[in-house]
Design an enzyme around this catalytic site. Structure first.
Site, PDB file in Angstrom:
ATOM      1  N   ASN A 187       0.866  -1.170   0.000  1.00 28.47           N
ATOM      2  CA  ASN A 187       0.000   0.000   0.000  1.00 28.47           C
ATOM      3  C   ASN A 187       0.908   1.227   0.000  1.00 28.47           C
ATOM      4  OD1 ASN A 187      -2.904  -1.077   0.443  1.00 28.47           O
ATOM      5  ND2 ASN A 187      -1.642  -2.215   1.917  1.00 28.47           N
ATOM      6  N   GLU A 188       1.166   1.731  -1.189  1.00 32.43           N
ATOM      7  CA  GLU A 188       2.122   2.800  -1.391  1.00 32.43           C
ATOM      8  C   GLU A 188       1.547   4.154  -0.958  1.00 32.43           C
ATOM      9  OE1 GLU A 188       4.981   1.889  -1.876  1.00 32.43           O
ATOM     10  OE2 GLU A 188       5.321   0.586  -3.578  1.00 32.43           O
ATOM     11  N   PRO A 189       2.371   5.205  -0.901  1.00 27.22           N
ATOM     12  CA  PRO A 189       1.870   6.531  -0.522  1.00 27.22           C
ATOM     13  C   PRO A 189       0.618   6.925  -1.304  1.00 27.22           C
ATOM     14  CG  PRO A 189       4.252   6.581  -0.634  1.00 27.22           C
ATOM     15  CD  PRO A 189       3.828   5.219  -1.116  1.00 27.22           C
ATOM     16  N   SER A 191      -2.312   5.665  -0.802  1.00 21.65           N
ATOM     17  CA  SER A 191      -3.306   4.596  -0.870  1.00 21.65           C
ATOM     18  C   SER A 191      -4.527   4.993  -0.054  1.00 21.65           C
ATOM     19  CB  SER A 191      -2.721   3.288  -0.319  1.00 21.65           C
ATOM     20  OG  SER A 191      -1.710   2.787  -1.158  1.00 21.65           O
TER      21      SER A 191
END
Length: 651
Positions: A187-189, A191
């Site tokens: 869950n990347e920045p 998300s």
């Protein structure tokens, strides 16, 4: 907040020991201290091993508790280096203490998309080799995301994965790491908090962070499958682990700053039962660890007095002997001033401490035998080349032990060039016309046919190892070390051909112990980058310390041990115990020795995030350390190499 979360939140300790009962008879005691000022309950462990033991016993206790009630334990976990030490402790509990994991239902949180199933970087393969082969979790209770599906089938697969988690009852426990950009799972920045399991695009920072696993960023997949934030945040209990200096900045963002979708891990602040487990380097920038005096009363010992006073120099821009009482009061150091003042006395004390660290002759004036352990074939000259020059000039008997071959850090074109050079050489001088030509052709074909991210065959690894060995010999000779004093240990733990290494074993320790007993050095130098649990420097240090422990137990002579840092960071001022001054000519000779490592020159295969060459990093660091000494009012040196003393503590 659920009753379950409330129950366990009340058990968070407030003293300097964490206690956890993993069964009816044993109690695990670990040396961890709570960190004040964080938005989540956070604990700093003295060693990574203790952190792993604590996390593993949390898992074991939950599994045993639920199994006693006839219930499964549903666990979610990511792949990666952070949980490895914990998994090894879980395996030990299963093997040595009978931990039954047959009631565990396990969900892997992420997987690369489009990566071949037999790729060594596959998270499924990682889980199999690092855990499942060693424990008794039934195969039908292990769930992994399928990164080989057609794009049209991904949405359905992800929905069914979420349904499988819900059908199992939801996560009882999720074990997490944190990316340097704040991701959890993938869950990347930015998300979305309510996100479900899905296909995502990997952040460039994430891809750079795993580039070494793939032998180059260009080989890293651009997409991955991940369990969403909603599934993770719905877990009844969460353990977030962070290890190493490179995680320190993002740990601050996640634990001390407001919730922000730029840092997905910050959403954990809203969870009712989360614990954050940190090692010292990962916790180093938190206020409760770096500046605890700003959060309340502290017990002032010499170490804390030194740290606070040097911090005050940085805050005020003043040298030590220019600090006054107003500086202490203006920066919330009233308590220090009251109990240990006046200001001039404190500053003078710290000044003398720092002045005493400066040592032109780190092995003394009488002739001694000094042994430098170099994890890779260039760490000796990069990290302490100036000190080696000084030791040799002082007349000491200097030896260097290269602990690993470093063969995975050589470009394919270098191996091809050397194979062709040897073939041409043998042809010209009529040494061997046929065999070397066949070998060169085999090397060419192997390189041309190698799939991206896959390890080299043994032949090419041997050639690359020879390249590094000859460079190391040339670098050592350049600073005046005798060839007969060089040892190429080629420790077994490193011989995997991939970034992932085996744990230190008895054979590794025995090789080091034999060398120490045979050579009986008075002083040894060890790469002290202990923050990375599976980096080569740390593994090498672990093996050395185990060998020293064996020697001490037998009553053998144990040498004086000094720790140096690798190419990435320097010790902060308050941790430096010996600083060796270097002249311009010392630094020039050190640079010449580094240049002998031609395979690492201009562009290294694993350069990290720093675009500078290794010689530039080394010189900038040495000059930067000298500048730091100058700023606090100590003599102005051209450059300094810094060391700390090993206290004999476990890692």
């Amino acid at each position: 907040m659920s009753p379950y979360a409330k129950l366990h939140r009340k058990t968070i300790p407030t003293n300097n020991m964490i206690q956890h009962r993993s069964d009816n008879t044993s109690r695990l005691m670990t040396r961890a201290r709570p960190i004040a000022g964080t938005a989540m309950p956070s604990f700093c462990f003295e060693t990574i091993a203790e952190m792993a033991r604590y996390a593993a016993h949390i898992v074991a206790g939950l599994v045993r508790e639920r199994a006693a009630l006839g219930q499964k334990t549903v666990i979610g976990m990511p792949a990666g280096s952070t949980p490895l030490t914990t998994l090894r402790e879980i395996i030990r509990l299963h093997r040595d203490e009978g931990l039954d994991l047959s009631s565990v239902e396990l969900f892997l949180l992420d997987e690369y998309y489009g990566l071949p199933v037999d790729s060594p970087q596959s998270h499924k393969l990682w889980l199999e080799t690092q855990l499942l082969q060693h424990v008794n979790i039934p195969a039908d209770q292990v769930h992994v995301l399928d990164g080989q599906l057609h794009q049209n089938d991904i949405d359905l697969h992800c929905r069914r994965y979420d349904e499988a988690i819900q059908h199992a009852g939801g996560f009882d426990l999720v074990l997490l790491g944190i990316g340097i950009n704040g991701h959890i799972g993938y869950n990347e920045p930015f998300s979305v908090k309510r996100s479900r399991t899905r296909l995502c695009t990997l952040d460039p920072i994430t891809r750079r962070g795993v580039a070494s696993d793939f032998f180059g960023e260009e080989n890293v997949p651009t997409q991955a499958l991940t369990v969403g934030l909603s599934g993770i945040l719905a877990a009844r209990r969460i353990l977030l682990l962070a290890i190493g200096e490179h995680k320190a900045k993002i740990v601050v963002e996640a634990l001390e700053r407001p919730i922000n979708d730029r840092v997905p891990a910050s959403y954990l602040q809203e969870h009712g039962d989360v614990r954050v487990l940190l090692d010292g380097p990962a916790a180093s920038l938190l206020k409760g660890a770096s500046t605890p005096w700003l959060l309340g009363n502290v017990t002032w010992d010499d170490e804390l007095i030194k740290r606070a006073t040097l911090w005050l120099c940085n805050q005020t821009g003043k040298a030590l002997l220019k600090l006054d009482a107003d500086d202490f009061r203006a920066h919330d150091l009233h308590q220090l001033l009251r109990h240990h003042g006046p200001a001039e006395l404190i500053a003078q004390k710290v000044f003398r401490w720092m002045l005493d660290t400066i040592d032109y002759h780190p092995a003394g004036n009488s002739s001694k035998k000094a042994l430098c352990f170099s994890p890779h074939p260039d760490d000796d000259v990069i990290s302490m080349g100036g000190t080696l020059i000084r030791l040799i000039e002082d007349g000491h008997d200097v030896h260097i032990a290269y602990m690993t071959s470093g063969n995975i850090a050589v470009f394919d074109h270098d191996a091809r060039r050397v194979a062709e050079l040897v073939a041409d050489y043998n042809q010209i001088f009529e040494i061997d016309r046929e065999r070397s030509s066949h070998l060169a052709e085999d090397v060419r074909q192997s390189i041309d046919n190698k799939r991206p991210g896959h390890p080299d065959p043994e032949t090419i690894l041997k050639i690359k190892g020879l390249i590094r060995q000859n460079e190391a010999r040339a670098g050592a000779v350049a600073i005046g070390c005798k060839e007969t004093n060089l040892y190429f240990l080629d420790l077994p733990f490193y011989r995997t051909g991939t970034i992932a290494k085996k744990p230190v074993g008895p054979e590794d320790i025995a090789i080091i112990e034999d060398l120490l007993i045979r050579e009986a050095p008075d002083q040894i130098y060890v790469a002290g980058d202990l923050a990375d649990p599976h980096g080569t420097h740390r593994v090498c240090a672990e093996a050395i310390f185990a060998a020293l422990a064996n020697m001490k137990e037998r009553g053998d002579k144990v040498p004086d041990v000094l720790l140096y840092r690798g190419a990435w960071q320097e010790y902060p001022l308050h941790e430096i115990e010996i600083a060796v001054p270097l002249s311009p000519s010392d630094l020039a000779l050190k640079r010449q020795a580094i240049f002998m490592h031609e395979s690492q020159k201009d562009k290294a295969l694993f350069p990290g995030s720093d675009p500078r060459e290794f010689w530039q990093r080394a010189e900038d660091r040495n000059r930067g350390t000298a500048d730091s000494y100058n700023r606090i009012g100590l003599p102005e040196f051209f450059a300094l190499e810094a060391f700390a003393r090993w206290k004999g503590n476990p890692i």
